[in-house]
Scaffold this motif. Sequence first.
Motif, short mmCIF file in Angstrom:
data_model
loop_
_atom_site.label_atom_id
_atom_site.label_comp_id
_atom_site.label_asym_id
_atom_site.label_seq_id
_atom_site.Cartn_x
_atom_site.Cartn_y
_atom_site.Cartn_z
N ASN B 91 0.83 -1.19 0.00
CA ASN B 91 0.00 0.00 0.00
C ASN B 91 0.88 1.25 0.00
OD1 ASN B 91 -1.12 2.25 1.56
ND2 ASN B 91 -2.96 0.95 1.65
N ALA B 92 0.46 2.28 -0.73
CA ALA B 92 1.30 3.46 -0.87
C ALA B 92 1.52 4.17 0.45
CB ALA B 92 0.68 4.43 -1.88
N VAL B 93 0.47 4.22 1.28
CA VAL B 93 0.60 4.94 2.56
C VAL B 93 1.60 4.23 3.46
CG1 VAL B 93 -0.62 5.74 4.60
CG2 VAL B 93 -1.74 5.82 2.37
N GLN B 143 18.57 -2.18 -9.91
CA GLN B 143 17.61 -1.95 -11.00
C GLN B 143 16.89 -0.62 -10.78
OE1 GLN B 143 17.32 -4.49 -13.35
NE2 GLN B 143 19.05 -5.29 -12.17
N ILE B 144 16.30 -0.13 -11.86
CA ILE B 144 15.38 1.00 -11.71
C ILE B 144 14.00 0.40 -11.54
CG2 ILE B 144 14.31 2.96 -12.85
CD1 ILE B 144 16.96 3.48 -14.20
N ILE B 145 13.37 0.65 -10.40
CA ILE B 145 12.09 0.03 -10.12
C ILE B 145 10.96 0.99 -10.49
CG2 ILE B 145 10.62 -0.89 -8.30
CD1 ILE B 145 13.03 -2.02 -7.04
N THR B 146 10.20 0.60 -11.50
CA THR B 146 9.09 1.48 -11.89
C THR B 146 7.80 0.97 -11.26
OG1 THR B 146 8.87 0.15 -13.87
CG2 THR B 146 10.03 2.22 -14.09
N ILE B 147 6.96 1.91 -10.90
CA ILE B 147 5.71 1.54 -10.25
C ILE B 147 4.57 2.33 -10.89
CG2 ILE B 147 6.59 0.88 -8.01
CD1 ILE B 147 5.80 3.82 -7.20
N ASN B 148 3.37 1.93 -10.55
CA ASN B 148 2.21 2.65 -11.06
C ASN B 148 1.20 2.72 -9.94
OD1 ASN B 148 0.32 3.88 -12.53
ND2 ASN B 148 -0.03 2.20 -13.97
N ASP B 149 1.23 3.82 -9.24
CA ASP B 149 0.32 3.96 -8.11
C ASP B 149 -0.17 5.39 -8.10
OD1 ASP B 149 -0.04 2.57 -4.99
OD2 ASP B 149 -0.46 4.71 -5.32
N SER B 150 -1.48 5.56 -8.29
CA SER B 150 -1.99 6.92 -8.49
C SER B 150 -1.81 7.77 -7.24
CB SER B 150 -3.46 6.86 -8.89
OG SER B 150 -4.20 6.28 -7.85
N LEU B 151 -1.97 7.17 -6.07
CA LEU B 151 -1.82 7.95 -4.84
C LEU B 151 -0.37 8.41 -4.68
CD1 LEU B 151 -2.95 9.01 -2.18
CD2 LEU B 151 -2.39 6.81 -1.15
N TYR B 152 0.53 7.47 -4.94
CA TYR B 152 1.94 7.78 -4.73
C TYR B 152 2.41 8.86 -5.67
CZ TYR B 152 6.88 7.03 -3.80
OH TYR B 152 8.17 7.20 -3.43
N SER B 153 1.92 8.81 -6.90
CA SER B 153 2.44 9.78 -7.87
C SER B 153 1.90 11.19 -7.59
CB SER B 153 2.08 9.37 -9.29
OG SER B 153 0.68 9.37 -9.43
N LYS B 154 0.92 11.31 -6.69
CA LYS B 154 0.39 12.63 -6.33
C LYS B 154 1.47 13.52 -5.67
CE LYS B 154 -4.24 13.03 -6.93
NZ LYS B 154 -4.37 11.81 -7.71
N ILE B 155 2.30 12.91 -4.84
CA ILE B 155 3.24 13.72 -4.05
C ILE B 155 4.16 14.52 -4.95
CG2 ILE B 155 4.92 13.65 -2.19
CD1 ILE B 155 4.17 10.74 -1.85
N GLY B 156 4.66 13.87 -5.98
CA GLY B 156 5.64 14.55 -6.81
C GLY B 156 5.00 15.24 -7.99
N ALA B 221 14.87 15.05 3.86
CA ALA B 221 15.46 14.34 2.73
C ALA B 221 14.56 13.20 2.31
CB ALA B 221 16.85 13.82 3.12
N GLY B 222 13.97 12.51 3.30
CA GLY B 222 13.08 11.39 2.98
C GLY B 222 11.88 11.85 2.17
N VAL B 223 11.23 12.93 2.62
CA VAL B 223 10.07 13.44 1.89
C VAL B 223 10.49 13.86 0.48
CG1 VAL B 223 8.30 15.21 1.84
CG2 VAL B 223 8.95 14.17 4.01
N ALA B 224 11.66 14.53 0.40
CA ALA B 224 12.15 14.94 -0.91
C ALA B 224 12.40 13.72 -1.80
CB ALA B 224 13.43 15.76 -0.75
N GLY B 225 12.91 12.65 -1.19
CA GLY B 225 13.17 11.43 -1.94
C GLY B 225 11.86 10.85 -2.49
N LEU B 226 10.82 10.91 -1.67
CA LEU B 226 9.52 10.43 -2.13
C LEU B 226 9.02 11.28 -3.31
CD1 LEU B 226 7.68 9.64 1.22
CD2 LEU B 226 8.92 8.09 -0.28
N MET B 227 9.21 12.62 -3.18
CA MET B 227 8.80 13.51 -4.27
C MET B 227 9.51 13.14 -5.56
SD MET B 227 9.05 17.31 -2.80
CE MET B 227 8.12 17.89 -1.42
N ILE B 228 10.81 12.96 -5.45
CA ILE B 228 11.61 12.70 -6.65
C ILE B 228 11.16 11.40 -7.31
CG2 ILE B 228 13.93 12.15 -7.49
CD1 ILE B 228 14.96 13.95 -5.16
N SER B 229 10.99 10.35 -6.52
CA SER B 229 10.65 9.07 -7.13
C SER B 229 9.20 9.09 -7.60
CB SER B 229 10.90 7.92 -6.15
OG SER B 229 9.90 7.87 -5.18
N SER B 230 8.35 9.82 -6.89
CA SER B 230 6.95 9.85 -7.31
C SER B 230 6.78 10.63 -8.61
CB SER B 230 6.11 10.45 -6.19
OG SER B 230 5.30 11.48 -6.64
#
Lengths: 504, 338, 335
Positions: B91-93, B143-156, B221-230
Motif C-alpha cells: 500500500n502506498a501509505v 535496478q530501476i524500479i518502476t511503479i504505477n500507483d496513483s496515490l503515490y504519484s500525487k506527491i511529486g 530528505a526522505g520526503v524529498a526522496g519520495l517527491m523525486i521518485s513519485s
Amino acid sequence: MVDMRGISVEFPGVKALSEVDFRLFPGEVHALMGENGAGKSTLIKALTGVYRTSAGTIRLNGRPVAFTGPGQAQQAGVSTVYQEVNLCSNLTVAENILLGREPRRFGAIDGRATRAAAAKLLDRIGLDIDPASQLGSHPIAVQQLVAIARALAVQARVLVLDEPTSSLDSDEVAELFRILRVLREEGVAILFVSHFIDQVYEIADRMTVLRNGRLVGEHLTRELDRLDLVSAMLGRELSTLEEVQRRTSHHAPGTEPVLQARGLGRAGAIAPFDLDIHAGEVVGLAGLLGSGRTELARLLFGADRPDTGTLTIGGKPARARGPRSMISHGVAFCSEDRKGEGVIADLSVRDNLVLAMQAARGWARPVPRRLAEDLVAEYIEKLDIRPADPGAVIGNLSGGNQQKVLLARWLVTRPRLLILDEPTRGIDVGAKAQIQKVVADLAAEGMAVVFISAELEEVVRVSDRVVVLRDRRKVAELAGHDVSVSDVMSAIAAQSGPVAAVAS
Amino acid sequence: MKRAQILWPLAALAGLLVLNIIVTPSFLSLRIQDGHLFGSTIDILRNGAPTMLIAVGMTLVIATRGIDLSVGAVAAIAGAIACTWIADGGNAVTAMIMALGVCVLLGLWNGFLVSVLGIQPIIATLVLMTAGRGVAMLLTEGQIITINDSLYSKIGAGFVVLPVAILISLAVLGGVALLTRRTALGMLIESVGVNPEASRLAGVRSRTIIWTVYVFAALCAGVAGLMISSNVNAADANSAGLWIEMDAILAVVIGGTSLAGGRYSLAGTLVGALVIQTLTTTVYTIGVPTNVTLVFKAVVVIAVCLLQSPRTAGFVRERRRRKQPSVSVPRPQKVGVR
Amino acid sequence: MTVLAPSRPSGRLLPGRLPQRFLPVIATFAVFVITFGVGSFRYEGFFSGQVVANLFVDNAFLIVLAVGMTFVILTGGIDLSVGAVAALSTMIAAATLEAGWPPWLAVLTVLASGSTLGLLMGLVIHYFGVQPFIVTLAGMFLARGLCFLISVESVSIQDPVFRDLATSTISLPGDIVVTWSVVIALLTVAVAVYVLHLTRFGRTVYAVGGSESSARLMGLATSRAKVGVYMVSGFCSALGGLLFSLYMLSGYGLHAVGMELDVIAAVVIGGTVLAGGFGYVAGSVAGVLVLGTVQTLISFEGTLSSWWTKIVIGVLLLAFIMLQRLIVRQPSAAR
C-alpha cells in the motif's frame, strides 16, 4: 629605540587609538598600563603590524617603518609574546621555537640542528623539556615559556610581552623576571603589559598609561605611586575601588547547608573531598595553578561527572547528571574560560543574558520579550555593562563587560549557589572591584557563593571561609575573622606526609 | 546587515527572471487548465521543491555548525524503500510511512555520530553518503524500479491548484520558520552553533538539539526522496538525489547562512533554492546543453558569495579610501632575507 | 600572586607520545595487510606480487589526487574539485591532442590549467574568506561544466606518444610489471614528503593546520601556504587526470564522477585529521591501497555487486574515524 608618534587606529565605526605617543629605550623594561579596552593590545598590534595605523609614524632606530605583518616586525627585531599561547600544539617544541627560521642544509630543513638550537634556547631560560616532544602534551605554563624561548630565538632587540604572566605561577614568574633582567642587561628594549600591579612595580623601569585609546601620561616607575597609577588608569577617584569590607561569617549556626559534598571525587581531576556550603556564605577556593580548583568547581556543577561520592543540595540527594540537572537544583557556574565556555560571541547581549533562563524553561516556552527587555535593562544598569545596548553583539564587548553579562546570565535564574571560577582574571581594576562588590551583596542577600581566584589577597578578602587545595586534593579549610594571606600560604606550602600519594 | 545579506541573492533571482522574460516573453504567463496552474514559473517551483525542502533541513543543521552530506543518499533510500514496497504489491501509505521511518533512523544515526561521539559532521555524514547509496542500490538490486500507483504519484506530480510538491515544501518552510522564531528554538539552535560548550554549561540541551536537527534533515530528505521518485514513478538508486546535497548546501549559503554556524535565515534559503532552480531552468530554456549549467551555477555561487563576504566590503572601502589622498603610510623596507 | 610555590615538574618527557602520532598510519597499513591477507586466504592467485603491483597500476591517479588532498586537509581545508579537475584534465588532454598539439605542450597546458584553477580557488578562499567547501564546490561545478563546453561526447586519445606511454610497461624482478603511471605517482609521493617535512612551506602547512592565527602571529607565510595548498591540489588533480587519461585513453566529462569522495575517504582512512594539523602522505597512500584492495576483493568475489564497495568504504571510514577520535582526544586532554 622605538618611537611612535600620533598613532591612531580605526576599526569600522570605532576609534581604538587616537594620537598616542610611545617611546621605548634600549635596556629598559617599559610597562604599558590601562584598563581593558584602553588600547594596550591595539598599540602593540599597531607596532607589530597586525593592525594598520590610520595616522601617525613609527620609527625604529630612527628609521620610519610600517610593518605589514608580524613576520616583518620579527625580521626587524621586534618579537612578541602574547597572552594566549600562540603556538601550534600539533608540532614539536623545537619546531615551534624555530618555525619560520629553521636551520637548513642543502635547502632542506635540518631536523637535528633544529632540535639542537632549540635545546640551547630552552637551556638559556632553564626549561628542561624534550625539544622533540609535542607541544600540546605540555601544560599551558610551559607552553608560555616555550613562547618566550621562541621570542628569544630571533636576535630580538625589542621584546613585547602582552600579559605573559597570567598563566604562570609565582616560581615561573620569578624565572621569567630573571630572564627579563638578563635581557635588559644585554640592551634589549622590553615592552611589558600586565594586570598585576605588583609585578609591574617589581620589574618595570618606566610606564605609559593609556585610557580610552588616549595617552594619559608617561612616568618613571619610582616617581609614580600605586594609587596615582590606578587613578590615572581609571581616570576617576577611587570611590568604587574602596576595599570591599572584609566580611564575617553570619550564617546562622545550625542552618542546613545549601550544598553538601561527601567523598566527591574524579580520578585524575580531584581526590575525594567533603564540603559544606551554607546560604549567605562565600567560600573561597585557593591553591596554585593546577591544584584542582577548577576541577572541584566543575564537579559541583556537574560539568564533569564524579566517579565517587554523593552530592546533597538543599537536603535532597542530587545525582550530578550534567549541568542541566544541577541548574534545576539552583546551582550556577561561571567558567574561567570566558571565550570558550562562556559567551556566545555572535549573539546579542540580550540573548546571552537570558540564555540560561531560556534553557531552563525549555525551547517551547520563550522568555517573553517584555520580561527579557526588563531584565536586560535592569542588569545593564546594576552591573554597569557598557555599552548599554541590549542589541550589541557580545563578542565586541571588552572582557570585563562580557564577564558582567555572564554573571547576569546566572543572576536572572536566581540560583541558590553561584560558582565563580576566576571571575576577575584579565579584567581591569574597576570591573574587578564591581564584581567583588556584587559577590558581597549577593551573599548578604542569602546566596551561597563559591569564589575561585589565583590572587590569594582577593580570595581572602572576599571569602568567609577559604578551602585550600594542593596537588588535586583538599588540604585545609580556614574559617573565621583572622584568616590571613599568610595562613593560606602556609596551608598551601605545608609539607604533607601521608597524602603524598595522589592519583594524578 | 541581515537585510543587506539577502539583497544579493534577491538581485540574482531578479536578474535571472528578467533574463528569462527577455528570452521567452511568455515566461511569466500562467494558464489554468483543469483547475491547475501551469507555466514556466510553476515548473521552476515544482522542480525546485525537493531541493528547497532539503535546504530547509540543511539550514538548521548548518546553523548548529554542522553539515549533512548524506541527504542525497537518504533521499535515494526513501525512494527505494517506497517503490520496492509498492512494486511488491504494498500500500502506498504504508510504503511512505516505512520510508520516512527509516529516514528517521538514519537521521538518528547521523545525530548519534555527531552529537554523542563528537565526530566532525562533514565526515560523520560522509559515511552515510557513501554507504547509503550502496544500501539504496542493495534495496533495488541495482535496478530501476518502476511503479504505477496513483496515490503515490500525487506527491511529486499531483496538483491542488499548485503542484503538491511545492505546497509541501512551502508548508514545511513556513512551519519551521514559525516553530523556530516564535519559540526559543531558533535562538537555542544558534547558540549551540556559535559555542556548543558554553551552551551546554548554560544548561542548553546541546546534544538533543543537534540530534534533532539531523533527524529533521533526514526526514526532509526522505520526503524529498519520495517527491523525486513519485515524480518519475520510479526509484533509481543510482541517480535519485545525486548532488542534491550540494545544491541544498549552496542554497543555504547563497541565502546568507554561514557554514561556520550561528545566525541563519530561512527566507534566505528560500531565495537561494529559487536562484539555483531558476538558473537551471534558464540555462535550459536558453538552449545551452544541460551539463554546461554547472558553469553558470559556479559563476553565480562565486559571485553571490563574494558579494556577501565582509572582506569584499572591506576591500571596496579601502579602495575608496585610498583614492582620497589620506595619510600616506610609508612602505616598509624589507629587512634581511627570508 | 602567590609565593612559595612548591616546585612542580614544569615539563615532562612523555615517552611513547611520538609513536602515538603514527598510530593511525600504522593502523591503516595493518588494515591493508589484513584485507590483503583475507584475500590471499580466500582466493588462489591473490597473494602475488602482481596483484600488489596492480593495486598501484589501477590506483596511480588516485594516489596522486590523495597527495594533493592531503596538503589541503592538513591546513584544515577541503577540496571538492579534484575529481572534476581530473576530468577536465582528461578532456583538455584529449581535445588538444586531437587538435594536433604536440604531447608535451598538451601536458603542460593541462598542468598549467589545473594549477591555475587551484590557485584561483585558493585566492578566493584566503582573500575573500569564503569557506573552502563552497569555493571548491563551485570549482567542481565549473570544471565539470567546462568539460562539456569542450565536448559533450567522449573524445578518444589517438596520439602515439600517449598510447605508447599508456601501454609500455616496466618489468621488475619476479615477473612483476608496472606502468609508467606508477613511477610518476611514486615520484609525486616522494616530492610531497620532501616538501611537507623538509621545507618551510611544508612546516607552515602543518602550522596553519594546528592554529592559523598562531602561525600568522609567529610571522609565518600563512597566506602563501593557504593559497599554495590549493594550487598543489590543483596541480595534483591535473597530474592525476593525465594519469587517468593514460588509463582510459580518452577524455570525457563524466570521468571520475564522485572521485573526490573516494579521495577524501582515502585520506581520512590514511589517518589525516580533517580539522588539520595531523597526518602524513604515506598514510594517504596506505588509504588508497586499502580502498584498492577492497575493490579487488569484491571483483574477485564476483557474486558481490558494486554497491558492496560503497558500503564497505563507508564502514571502513567509520572505523577509522572512531580510531582517530580515540587518538586525537588524548593530547588535547593534556591541555
